[in-house]
Enzyme design. Structure first.
Site, PDB file in Angstrom:
ATOM      1  N   THR A  73       0.829  -1.210   0.000  1.00 47.22           N
ATOM      2  CA  THR A  73       0.000   0.000   0.000  1.00 47.22           C
ATOM      3  C   THR A  73       0.858   1.254   0.000  1.00 47.22           C
ATOM      4  O   THR A  73       0.627   2.186  -0.782  1.00 47.22           O
ATOM      5  CB  THR A  73      -0.950  -0.001   1.213  1.00 47.22           C
ATOM      6  OG1 THR A  73      -1.904  -1.060   1.060  1.00 47.22           O
ATOM      7  CG2 THR A  73      -1.684   1.318   1.333  1.00 47.22           C
ATOM      8  N   GLN A 180       0.755  -9.091  -6.210  1.00 47.93           N
ATOM      9  CA  GLN A 180       0.254 -10.460  -6.346  1.00 47.93           C
ATOM     10  C   GLN A 180       1.079 -11.283  -7.334  1.00 47.93           C
ATOM     11  O   GLN A 180       1.155 -12.501  -7.228  1.00 47.93           O
ATOM     12  CB  GLN A 180      -1.210 -10.453  -6.774  1.00 47.93           C
ATOM     13  CG  GLN A 180      -1.965 -11.727  -6.451  1.00 47.93           C
ATOM     14  CD  GLN A 180      -2.037 -12.009  -4.964  1.00 47.93           C
ATOM     15  OE1 GLN A 180      -1.573 -13.057  -4.508  1.00 47.93           O
ATOM     16  NE2 GLN A 180      -2.602 -11.096  -4.185  1.00 47.93           N
ATOM     17  N   SER A 200       5.156  -6.642  -2.065  1.00 43.31           N
ATOM     18  CA  SER A 200       4.936  -6.790  -0.626  1.00 43.31           C
ATOM     19  C   SER A 200       5.443  -8.155  -0.166  1.00 43.31           C
ATOM     20  O   SER A 200       5.192  -9.167  -0.828  1.00 43.31           O
ATOM     21  CB  SER A 200       3.446  -6.650  -0.295  1.00 43.31           C
ATOM     22  OG  SER A 200       3.237  -6.741   1.090  1.00 43.31           O
ATOM     23  N   THR A 238      13.126   4.802  10.345  1.00 43.59           N
ATOM     24  CA  THR A 238      14.111   3.742  10.591  1.00 43.59           C
ATOM     25  C   THR A 238      13.687   2.457   9.895  1.00 43.59           C
ATOM     26  O   THR A 238      12.559   1.996  10.042  1.00 43.59           O
ATOM     27  CB  THR A 238      14.237   3.482  12.104  1.00 43.59           C
ATOM     28  OG1 THR A 238      14.620   4.692  12.746  1.00 43.59           O
ATOM     29  CG2 THR A 238      15.269   2.399  12.387  1.00 43.59           C
ATOM     30  N   CYS A 326      -8.938  -6.850   1.670  1.00 39.16           N
ATOM     31  CA  CYS A 326      -9.036  -5.472   2.151  1.00 39.16           C
ATOM     32  C   CYS A 326     -10.469  -4.962   2.175  1.00 39.16           C
ATOM     33  O   CYS A 326     -10.748  -3.904   2.708  1.00 39.16           O
ATOM     34  CB  CYS A 326      -8.175  -4.558   1.284  1.00 39.16           C
ATOM     35  SG  CYS A 326      -6.431  -5.011   1.316  1.00 39.16           S
TER      36      CYS A 326
END
Length: 387
Positions: A73, A180, A200, A238, A326
């Site tokens: 995202t 995906q 991701s 960080t 989601c």
């Protein structure tokens, strides 16, 4: 007790044991801030640099082109908002598709609130964008095109390389959400004609909370976070060293096992289809039958309420979904299926997604296929009895 069969890997995937093992030292011993100059910080920096280099090698790109984020995202938002706001003097028109993940769609809606114009491309009944539509939508003031690589609900692959070729002579930058697709198909970014690409970790048996944005050399963004000078001043905060180390390990494992997994998942899909056919179950497979991600099977069972189906599957120990995680819990039909079939087509109300991954066995899939057949036929009979 019923064995749990998890076939919702497109929503999230379990951590691979080797990933857990790789991460543990960076929670317990090498916990330093990679920006610190003392030895604990240097150990963390070395791990971060090594992880970046390993992921860059897997993607066939230079390590300086990778920006670590908190997930897909953030990577999508960074690409879309960061690029559009940085380059709005060149134009304020963006092109995307109607079947994108909400991380892309809602970022585009935010651009509209800021005065940009967004064209949302239609898809055909297989969930695929037409190249002619991309060409037609392009304008002199188009600055960004963002089209997902592989759809998270129906698995359809988009013609990313071909779209990239169309854009070679145009000013518009090209972003693709490959969250995906990563781990399911080869991503050679030295050859793929894209300027930005999102990934991701938690979709490839890595940890939640980390991802990356590939940013082609020469492409500039406006930061969406303000703070320190991490990630070459492109993403403040960080770095999550333990998660990034796990991300790199997951990437290594997924690349090494891709061919074997593809063949296994194709066999799993065929087991489902053959079993339902043999048991005379009425069903429709959604998405492109050839240009597709191998681990996703989205299927509609006419006359069956998807919430009842998912509840019955859950009681049988089967974890599946009705589409994008989601939007879980929403009574709205899938925006992807609406774009493919229209708002009134029965297929959008009876669609369930099975997605395969780590831990799934042939025996599990056979059980899943038979249980689904039993449940669907029972629910269909109940509807016929009531009517």
């Amino acid at each position: 007790m019923v064995e749990l069969i998890y076939v919702d890997h497109a929503a999230t995937s379990p951590l691979h044991p080797d990933v857990v093992e790789a991460m543990l030292p960076y929670f317990q011993m090498h916990f330093g801030n990679p920006s610190s100059i003392h030895q604990t910080g240097r150990q963390a920096r070395q791990a971060l640099d090594k992880a970046r280099a390993n992921i860059a090698q897997a993607l066939s790109v230079h390590e300086q082109t990778l920006i670590f984020t908190s997930g897909g995202t953030e990577a999508d938002n960074m690409a879309i908002l960061g690029y559009a706001l940085e380059h709005e003097e060149k134009g304020k028109h963006v092109i995307t598709s109607k079947i994108e993940h909400h991380a892309v769609l809602n970022a585009c809606k935010e651009l509209e609130r800021r005065g940009f114009e967004v064209t949302y491309l239609d898809v055909n009944e297989h969930g695929r964008v037409a190249l002619e539509d991309v060409q037609t939508a392009l304008r002199d003031d188009t600055i960004l095109v963002t089209i997902m690589y592989g759809n998270n609900e129906v698995g359809t692959l988009q013609p990313i390389a071909e779209i990239g070729e169309i854009l070679r002579e145009h000013q518009a930058a090209f972003h693709t959400d490959a969250v995906q697709a990563c781990g399911a198909i080869e991503l050679n970014l030295s050859e793929l004609p894209v300027d930005m690409l999102s990934i991701s970790a938690h979709k490839i048996n890595g940890p939640k909370g980390t991802g990356l944005l590939y940013l082609k050399k020469g492409i500039t963004l406006r930061p969406v976070l303000y703070g320190g000078e991490q990630e070459r001043k492109r993403r403040a905060g960080t770095e999550n060293v333990a998660a990034i180390v796990g991300f790199a390990k997951a990437m290594q494992l997924t690349v090494a096992s891709m061919k074997e997994r593809t063949e296994r998942y194709q066999q799993f899909a065929q087991i489902l289809i053959d079993t339902w056919t043999e048991n005379e179950v009425t069903f429709h497979v959604n998405g492109h039958q050839h240009e597709r991600l191998p681990h996703i099977v989205n299927v509609s069972f006419p006359g069956v309420n998807v919430e009842s189906l998912l509840m019955n599957l859950d009681m049988a120990g089967i974890c599946a979904s009705s589409g994008s995680a989601c939007t879980a819990g929403s009574i709205e039909p899938s925006h992807v299926l609406v774009a493919m079939f229209g708002e009134t087509n029965e297929r959008i109300f009876s669609a369930v997604r099975f997605s395969f991954g780590l831990g799934n066995t042939e025996e599990q899939i056979k059980y899943l296929a038979l249980e689904t057949a039993k449940i669907v036929k029972r629910l269909q009979e109940q509807i016929e009895f009531i009517s």
